[in-house]
Design an enzyme around this catalytic site. Structure first.
Site, PDB file in Angstrom:
ATOM      1  N   ASP A  85       2.383  -2.348   5.556  1.00 61.81           N
ATOM      2  CA  ASP A  85       1.609  -1.887   6.710  1.00 61.81           C
ATOM      3  C   ASP A  85       0.181  -2.407   6.583  1.00 61.81           C
ATOM      4  O   ASP A  85      -0.282  -2.721   5.481  1.00 61.81           O
ATOM      5  CB  ASP A  85       1.615  -0.353   6.828  1.00 61.81           C
ATOM      6  CG  ASP A  85       0.944   0.354   5.656  1.00 61.81           C
ATOM      7  OD1 ASP A  85       1.106  -0.102   4.507  1.00 61.81           O
ATOM      8  OD2 ASP A  85       0.236   1.361   5.882  1.00 61.81           O
ATOM      9  N   GLU A 129       0.999   2.917   3.343  1.00 62.65           N
ATOM     10  CA  GLU A 129      -0.096   3.040   2.375  1.00 62.65           C
ATOM     11  C   GLU A 129      -1.402   3.348   3.060  1.00 62.65           C
ATOM     12  O   GLU A 129      -2.196   4.167   2.587  1.00 62.65           O
ATOM     13  CB  GLU A 129      -0.227   1.748   1.555  1.00 62.65           C
ATOM     14  CG  GLU A 129      -1.096   1.883   0.301  1.00 62.65           C
ATOM     15  CD  GLU A 129      -2.601   1.748   0.521  1.00 62.65           C
ATOM     16  OE1 GLU A 129      -3.369   2.175  -0.348  1.00 62.65           O
ATOM     17  OE2 GLU A 129      -3.018   1.210   1.578  1.00 62.65           O
TER      18      GLU A 129
HETATM   19  N1  BES Z   1      -5.769  -2.111  -1.142  1.00 63.96           N
HETATM   20  C1  BES Z   1      -6.593  -1.031  -0.721  1.00 63.96           C
HETATM   21  C2  BES Z   1      -7.322  -0.365  -1.864  1.00 63.96           C
HETATM   22  C3  BES Z   1      -8.293  -1.215  -2.625  1.00 63.96           C
HETATM   23  C4  BES Z   1      -9.013  -2.203  -2.023  1.00 63.96           C
HETATM   24  C5  BES Z   1      -8.467  -0.974  -3.967  1.00 63.96           C
HETATM   25  C6  BES Z   1      -9.902  -2.977  -2.754  1.00 63.96           C
HETATM   26  C7  BES Z   1      -9.356  -1.721  -4.677  1.00 63.96           C
HETATM   27  C8  BES Z   1     -10.064  -2.733  -4.071  1.00 63.96           C
HETATM   28  C9  BES Z   1      -5.723  -0.001   0.003  1.00 63.96           C
HETATM   29  O1  BES Z   1      -4.881  -0.603   0.941  1.00 63.96           O
HETATM   30  C10 BES Z   1      -6.628   0.931   0.782  1.00 63.96           C
HETATM   31  O2  BES Z   1      -7.207   0.511   1.735  1.00 63.96           O
HETATM   32  N2  BES Z   1      -6.723   2.201   0.374  1.00 63.96           N
HETATM   33  C11 BES Z   1      -7.454   3.198   1.086  1.00 63.96           C
HETATM   34  C12 BES Z   1      -6.984   4.567   0.746  1.00 63.96           C
HETATM   35  C13 BES Z   1      -5.716   5.012   1.389  1.00 63.96           C
HETATM   36  C14 BES Z   1      -5.359   6.402   0.921  1.00 63.96           C
HETATM   37  C15 BES Z   1      -5.777   4.955   2.883  1.00 63.96           C
HETATM   38  C16 BES Z   1      -8.916   3.169   0.716  1.00 63.96           C
HETATM   39  O3  BES Z   1      -9.263   2.828  -0.425  1.00 63.96           O
HETATM   40  O4  BES Z   1      -9.713   3.521   1.586  1.00 63.96           O
HETATM   41 MN    MN Z   2      -3.907  -2.242   0.144  1.00 62.60          MN
HETATM   42 MN    MN Z   3      -6.078  -1.059   2.762  1.00 70.07          MN
END
Ligand code: BES
Ligand code: MN
Ligand code: MN
Length: 457
Positions: free
Chosen positions: A88, A153
């Site tokens: 996604d 995710e």
């Molecule tokens: N891949 C990201 C997380 C990420 C990005 C970790 C860059 C380290 C470096 C992930 O898809 C994301 O966007 N996570 C969200 C949290 C989620 C619970 C919606 C975030 O970090 O805001």
């Molecule tokens: Mn991600």
């Molecule tokens: Mn992300």
């Protein structure tokens, strides 16, 4: 060169074409009108896994978006790697700030521009192509593999958490391999050993029962927007310290060793400021920029609304105001507890002239990977072979809450082998992924599978 590496070298164009097909599908999980695109992306990946001669490939339905799964575990004496990724993507808006259409992948200056190119379709795809490089070159995948790709995710994995809880045996493994983070810099591979957790709140401040004329009522009736701003201002002090009582109680403080390791990383604060067009950095007093951005908790307003936003000046005293507020967490803060503490404190800040509503959105725990874990050493070695550069170990400020769930439910460490760059503009317009890192990522993943059995303790 191994046959698998030669296969990768010879099939770059095919890989890219297939990635483009995946990137063209707008599988946006926050958008409920994109259900058919979500299924299209999941089916595309099932088709990809079906090409790998695995012993099992299955699409699991959930109350939300489907989970793509495959496995092949022929060895008794070799490690089992669970590859995790997400198909996604975030919404593309604001679309007018994209230089090229978000779902029409375009290559410019060695970068693949498309929503999901880095987060996470492009990165997750490297592992599928690495597995293919063994099978299609007439070899066997050198380790036991399980692949799990989710479609939620970006909305907090609401259905994956119960899924791993109810499929513990199926998902049994020695480690999780994830490419969904960034490298420390261009041509500077790194393994991320810490991620932050998240608690995400939405607040509403309600005053009079309708919008009022700000001349007729202003001064005599409370303005919820003013109140909201005052309340938000009380969430942190001038040193950047979060004022919610109990907020820091379960924070594991950084050790001297942690701080030395972070200080030794080749971080260029001037370049950092320049890349963001800012004159000064900002944050919690007593901590460095790297510490603030990856190893200390935060509180930020993500959005705020209320009142008149249109053209010109409308004199109005709004009846309501709202904001979305996120807190990035560090070990051992519990997102549910932090949400409760926030709610209690925020409500206590409200004057009796308004009513306040506080709602909790999805969240998750922070995670830290054990640096002595053999899988991490194999990951570092694989990176070094392909990038010809010593690997750094760093923490990142983003969140992948499922990493903590994998640890809690399956008892395993995750190897965060990111191929992205902080300049990839994930979640922003013009998201991109380096073509070279896409190919090096495939090679690094294949190398990792190749050498991992030798590292097993
Ligand atoms: N891949 C990201 C997380 C990420 C990005 C970790 C860059 C380290 C470096 C992930 O898809 C994301 O966007 N996570 C969200 C949290 C989620 C619970 C919606 C975030 O970090 O805001
Ligand atoms: Mn991600
Ligand atoms: Mn992300």
């Amino acid at each position: 060169m191994s046959e698998s590496q030669a296969y990768i070298e010879a099939n770059k164009e095919k890989f890219l074409k297939e990635l483009f097909d995946l990137l063209r599908i707008p599988s946006i999980s926050t958008d409920s009108t994109k259900k058919s695109e979500i299924h299209q992306a999941a089916n595309f990946l099932i088709h990809q896994l079906n090409e790998l001669d695995l012993s099992r490939v299955e699409l699991f339905d959930t109350p939300g978006n489907p989970i793509v799964y495959g496995e092949h575990c022929p060895y008794d004496d070799r490690p089992t790697v669970l590859v995790y990724g997400h198909y996604d993507v975030q919404p593309s808006d604001p679309d007018d700030l994209w230089d090229t259409p978000p779902f029409e992948p375009t290559i410019k200056d060695g970068l693949i521009y498309a929503r999901g190119s880095s987060d996470d379709k492009g990165q997750a795809f490297t592992h599928i192509k690495a597995l293919e490089s063994f099978v299609k070159s007439g070899n066997k995948i050198p380790v036991n593999v399980k692949v799990i790709l989710e479609g939620e995710e970006e909305i907090g994995s609401p259905n994956l958490v119960p899924f791993i809880e109810s499929h513990k045996e199926m998902l049994e493994c020695d480690m999780v391999l994830i490419s969904d983070t960034a490298m420390f810099g261009k041509d500077q591979p790194s393994i991320t050993y810490g991620l932050r957790g998240l608690a995400y709140m939405e607040v509403e401040v309600v005053g009079p029962n309708r919008d009022l004329h700000s001349g007729v009522y202003g001064g005599a009736v409370e303005n919820p927007l003013n109140v909201l701003c005052e309340m938000i201002a009380k969430l942190k002090d001038e040193d950047g310290v979060i004022q919610i009582p109990g907020f820091y109680d379960s924070v594991i403080p950084l050790t001297e060793a942690d701080r030395e390791a972070m200080a030794a990383l080749p971080f260029d604060e001037e370049a950092y400021k320049k890349s963001l067009d800012i004159d000064a950095v900002h944050g919690e007093k007593g901590y460095t920029t790297l510490e603030r951005a990856s190893a200390r908790p935060t509180l930020d307003v993500n959005g705020i609304w209320g009142g008149y936003q249109g053209e010109g000046a409308k004199t109005v005293l709004p009846s309501k105001a709202g904001a979305k507020i996120s807190m990035r967490l560090v070990p051992d803060q519990n997102p549910k507890e932090i949400a409760q503490l926030f709610k209690k404190y925020f409500e206590s800040l409200a004057p009796d002239t308004v009513k306040v509503k506080v709602e909790e959105h999805h969240g998750g725990f922070a995670s830290v990977t054990d640096l002595d874990f053999y899988g991490l050493k194999a990951g570092a070695k694989a990176f070094e072979e392909i990038y010809d550069k010593e690997v750094l170990f760093s923490r990142e400020g983003g969140s992948i809450p499922i990493v903590a769930d994998f640890k809690r439910v399956l008892g395993v460490e995750s190897i965060l082998m990111g191929f992205g760059l902080t300049s990839n503009a994930i979640h922003s317009p013009n998201e991109n992924f380096s073509l070279e890192d896409f190919y090096r990522g495939i090679k690094t993943s294949a190398k990792f599978f190749e050498i991992l059995p030798d590292f097993k303790e």
